[in-house]
Write a protein that holds these residues in place. Structure first.
Motif: not given
Length: 294
Positions: A133-135, A139-143
């Motif tokens: 969950i933290d990972f 990270i921006p989901f777009m990337l």
């Protein structure tokens, strides 16, 4: 609390929500009406489109909408290839809502399953879920989406599954916290003492009691998926031709913003109004279903 009681409580909340619908603020009622219109368009898109969304008519290229010098046979004008903007808009609404609805269900299923696993198996399983969950949240989901689409290519099924990986961490965290709190209450222990299995307790007794909060979480994920799909399609990595979506239309229309702004403005307006309506309705539903806000 028995299963019937839990389901009856949730049903009572939904009934009360429906009874309060006509007494909701005007802006929220407008949001409900807009979402109902969008759902109607998505369900009956094949009937509502006057032309095939891929039909070309170069003789009617870049025709403006009715009221701005256009003809009645193309109410919202045509694009650079003479395709009817209204037909493409209706089909795009159907495609974008399909992607958002399917992705939200996938996200909710993943989050619910992992949340239950974290609550059921404490220790290393819970720690692994919380790390995931933290990972995901870090990270921006777009990337992530750009990397996956660039590496694996793009199909509609892959795109929907990819969008389904957005927002699950929020649902998992909520499910885990609410489930741990529910297990500590007396009714879960009472049902377990009667011989019910752990998963029966979770899905038949705990889930109905936390469903209202999960529904509110889904109303947050739904507009986020619409905006994310629109952004990826705008960049050319979302829905691929010959299919069309709202973001896809905006992406093609940006090159004609000065000469034919109606190509871009129509789908952009639908994106803004739909996401705004979902947000307004979601806030209102949260206020009605959350007992701490009563």
């Amino acid at each position: 609390m028995s299963t019937i009681t839990a389901i009856s409580t949730f049903t009572f909340k939904i009934t009360a929500l429906c009874n309060n619908l006509l007494r909701c603020p005007t802006i929220v009622l407008i949001g409900w009406i807009w979402l109902a219109v969008m759902l109607f368009i998505a369900l009956f898109a094949e009937i509502l489109t006057p032309y095939a969304y891929t039909a070309l008519d170069l003789s009617a290229r870049l025709q403006p909408p009715v009221g701005f010098g256009g003809q009645i046979n193309h109410l919202l004008g045509t694009d650079e290839l003479g395709r009817d903007v209204m037909s493409r808009l209706v089909t795009s609404i159907q495609m974008s809502l399909l992607i958002a609805f399917a992705s939200t269900l996938i996200s909710a299923t993943i989050g619910l399953t992992l949340g239950f696993l974290a609550a059921r198996f404490r220790g290393w399983v819970e720690q692994a879920v919380m790390v995931a969950i933290d990972f995901q949240a870090s990270i921006p989901f777009m990337l992530i989406a750009l990397a996956v689409l660039a590496f694996f290519g793009n199909t509609l099924v892959l795109f929907i599954c990819l969008m389904g990986c957005h927002g699950w961490e929020r649902t998992a965290r909520i499910t885990r916290n609410l489930t741990v709190a529910a297990v500590e209450q007396g009714y879960a222990n009472a049902v377990q003492a009667l011989g019910a299995s752990t998963w029966r307790i979770y899905f038949r007794h705990i889930l109905p009691n936390i469903a209202s909060t999960l529904i509110v979480s889904m109303t947050l994920t739904f507009p986020e998926v619409i905006l994310l799909e629109s952004g990826l399609s705008f960049l050319g990595l979302g829905v691929q031709a010959p299919l069309t979506s709202l973001g896809n239309m905006v992406g093609y229309g940006r090159e004609y913003l000065q000469s034919a702004p109606w190509i871009l403005l129509a789908p952009a307006a639908v994106i803004v109004l739909t996401t705004l309506s979902i947000s307004l309705v979601g806030d209102w539903v949260r206020d009605k279903l959350d007992p701490t806000l009563q």
